[in-house]
Design an enzyme around this catalytic site. Structure first.
Site, PDB file in Angstrom:
ATOM      1  CG  HIS A  77      45.974  45.616  31.439  1.00 28.90           C
ATOM      2  ND1 HIS A  77      46.850  46.936  31.711  1.00 28.90           N
ATOM      3  CD2 HIS A  77      44.860  46.029  30.968  1.00 28.90           C
ATOM      4  CE1 HIS A  77      45.967  48.027  31.621  1.00 28.90           C
ATOM      5  NE2 HIS A  77      45.000  47.750  30.934  1.00 28.90           N
TER       6      HIS A  77
ATOM      7  CE  LYS B 148      40.162  48.173  34.961  1.00 30.90           C
ATOM      8  NZ  LYS B 148      39.987  48.473  33.674  1.00 30.90           N
TER       9      LYS B 148
ATOM     10  CD  GLN C 290      38.662  43.573  33.265  1.00 32.01           C
ATOM     11  OE1 GLN C 290      37.850  43.521  33.360  1.00 32.01           O
ATOM     12  NE2 GLN C 290      39.398  44.546  32.822  1.00 32.01           N
TER      13      GLN C 290
ATOM     14  CB  CYS D 210      46.356  47.824  28.094  1.00 27.46           C
ATOM     15  SG  CYS D 210      45.731  49.702  27.995  1.00 27.46           S
TER      16      CYS D 210
ATOM     17  CG  ASP E 190      45.990  42.516  36.787  1.00 28.23           C
ATOM     18  OD1 ASP E 190      44.855  42.942  37.438  1.00 28.23           O
ATOM     19  OD2 ASP E 190      46.272  43.046  35.903  1.00 28.23           O
TER      20      ASP E 190
HETATM   21  N1  PLP Z   1      44.841  44.582  34.753  1.00 26.94           N
HETATM   22  C1  PLP Z   1      43.909  44.331  33.907  1.00 26.94           C
HETATM   23  C2  PLP Z   1      43.675  42.974  33.539  1.00 26.94           C
HETATM   24  C3  PLP Z   1      43.162  45.443  33.441  1.00 26.94           C
HETATM   25  O1  PLP Z   1      41.969  45.035  32.356  1.00 26.94           O
HETATM   26  C4  PLP Z   1      43.450  46.806  33.780  1.00 26.94           C
HETATM   27  C5  PLP Z   1      42.566  47.844  33.258  1.00 26.94           C
HETATM   28  O2  PLP Z   1      41.890  47.661  32.292  1.00 26.94           O
HETATM   29  C6  PLP Z   1      44.362  46.900  34.510  1.00 26.94           C
HETATM   30  C7  PLP Z   1      45.212  45.845  35.112  1.00 26.94           C
HETATM   31  C8  PLP Z   1      44.632  48.254  35.058  1.00 26.94           C
HETATM   32  O3  PLP Z   1      43.629  48.976  35.930  1.00 26.94           O
HETATM   33  P1  PLP Z   1      43.705  50.528  36.220  1.00 26.94           P
HETATM   34  O4  PLP Z   1      43.860  51.226  34.894  1.00 26.94           O
HETATM   35  O5  PLP Z   1      42.414  50.727  36.719  1.00 26.94           O
HETATM   36  O6  PLP Z   1      45.009  50.637  37.112  1.00 26.94           O
END
Ligand code: PLP
Length: 402
Positions: A118, A221, A198, A359, A195
């Site tokens: 992401h 999430k 998900q 993203c 990260d």
């Molecule tokens: N990393 C992953 C894999 C994500 O799917 C997302 C959000 O969709 C993020 C990071 C960023 O999360 P946040 O926007 O809650 O900071």
């Protein structure tokens, strides 16, 4: 149905049709108990934490710290001091980049990230790499949408300072073998950030078993409020890291000559945090624990298999990625139909999905795509949601392939 009834928003209609919410990777809906915990905080508990000597402040401070302990247990961190509250997964990653990266990266070093990350797990590294003269190197993925382990092994070297990998791809649903990848990294001096945006709330996560150095995720999430995130970091790493932001509450003493900083986690939590959000987050964790992560994972896996069966039989439709291990996220494309059109037509049926690059622009480039349509499941989804979705896909086909 019992679980569905815990989520008030699932009773609403969109464009005159009952809402079918299949955009859970973007954010999940909130159960009543989380909404009530937020309201209850403002109605009966609101006071700033760690500052007042009065009872209300002591009470809200203790609830805040209890959530920290609950989060620690939920991901099996060794100590609650290893849990830092941020405003989201993005901020958690930025914290590590700007604090750990700023003092540990230098010219000639390398940071490895996979092609399926992401933007939140690419851009913060790119920014700190530009400032420190460090090279950001992508690890290739296979055509099936898995991390290419051979490429990873080849790129790991004594120059590698940090490896940043997603536990589960938000665009493909791939569950990466992070334990194995971390083990490989141990042959070098590099640290690993996972990260987990998900993953937490969908599969069991044990940071000690994984041996992750840093693990980042977002409350929103996993049925919690927006504006709350978590950074887990190993104690010995957090201890050597400088603050990320200066302000109230992160200090020991301040003078114009010199300021000394509080230990972790306070050192990284300057200013008034999202107190209501953190306290309500505890209710989300309670909710997940009551249902059981293994049960959630099994349910979402069954729904994913069902959706795969349906989409594989559809002509002109292609599922993107074919990893061995997959979560409740399914990306697909339809020949000659822009994913935005799929999303718009589904919306007229009350169905919320995501369409776009998710993203993950470098991933889209790697896959030779501009965007995909994405279904992502949560605990309240059921087979009826899939049936409504499949009928709506037939409507898309009627329009585009008359
Ligand atoms: N990393 C992953 C894999 C994500 O799917 C997302 C959000 O969709 C993020 C990071 C960023 O999360 P946040 O926007 O809650 O900071």
């Amino acid at each position: 149905e019992i679980i569905k009834s815990d989520f008030p928003i699932l009773d609403i209609c969109i464009r005159g049709k009952p809402l079918v919410y299949l955009d859970n990777a973007a954010t999940t809906q909130k159960p009543k108990r989380v909404i009530e915990a937020t309201t209850n905080y403002y109605e009966t508990q609101n006071a700033n934490i760690r500052r007042g000597l009065h009872e209300l402040s002591e009470f809200s401070s203790s609830l805040y710290d209890e959530t920290r302990k609950k989060t620690q247990k939920f991901i099996n961190a060794q100590s609650s001091n290893e849990i830092i509250f941020t405003k989201g997964c993005t901020e958690a990653i930025n914290l590590v980049a700007n604090s750990y990266g700023r003092i540990n990266f230098k010219h000639g070093d390398e940071v490895l990230v996979s092609e399926m990350e992401h933007h939140s797990n690419i851009v913060p590294w790119q920014m700190i790499c530009e400032q420190t003269g460090t090279k950001l190197t992508p690890i290739h993925i296979t055509d099936d949408g898995e991390i290419d382990i051979e490429d990873f092994k080849n790129k790991l070297s004594e120059k590698t300072r940090l490896v940043a990998l997603t536990h589960i791809s938000n665009a493909l649903g791939t569950i990466n073998p992070v334990h194995e990848l971390i083990e490989l990294t141990r042959k070098t001096d590099a640290v690993v950030l996972i990260d987990g945006a998900q993953a937490v709330g969908h599969i069991p996560v044990d940071v000690q078993e994984l041996d992750a150095d840093f693990y980042a995720f977002s409350a929103h999430k996993m049925y919690g409020p927006t504006g709350v995130g978590v950074l887990y970091g190993k104690k010995h790493l957090l201890e050597q890291m400088p603050p990320y932001q200066g302000g109230g509450d992160m200090i020991e003493t301040v003078s114009f000559e010199k300021t000394t900083y509080a230990p972790s986690p306070r050192r990284f939590e300057g200013g008034t945090p999202n107190i209501a959000g953190v306290i309500a987050f505890a209710s989300a964790i309670d909710y997940l624990e009551r249902i059981g992560i293994e049960n959630i994972h099994a349910h979402e896996t069954a729904l994913t298999q069902k959706l795969h069966e349906i989409l594989s039989e559809e002509k002109f439709t292609r599922i993107i990625g074919n990893p061995k291990l997959k979560s409740g996220i399914v990306s697909f494309v339809m020949e000659g139909v822009h994913p935005h059109d799929i999303g718009t037509i589904l919306d007229t049926e009350g169905i919320a999905i995501r369409a776009g690059h998710h993203c993950c622009m470098p991933l889209m480039k790697r896959l030779n795509l501009s965007s995909t349509a994405r279904v992502s499941f949560a605990i309240y989804n059921n087979e009826n949601d899939i049936t409504v979705f499949a009928n709506a896909i037939h409507k898309v086909k009627e329009i585009f392939y008359p």
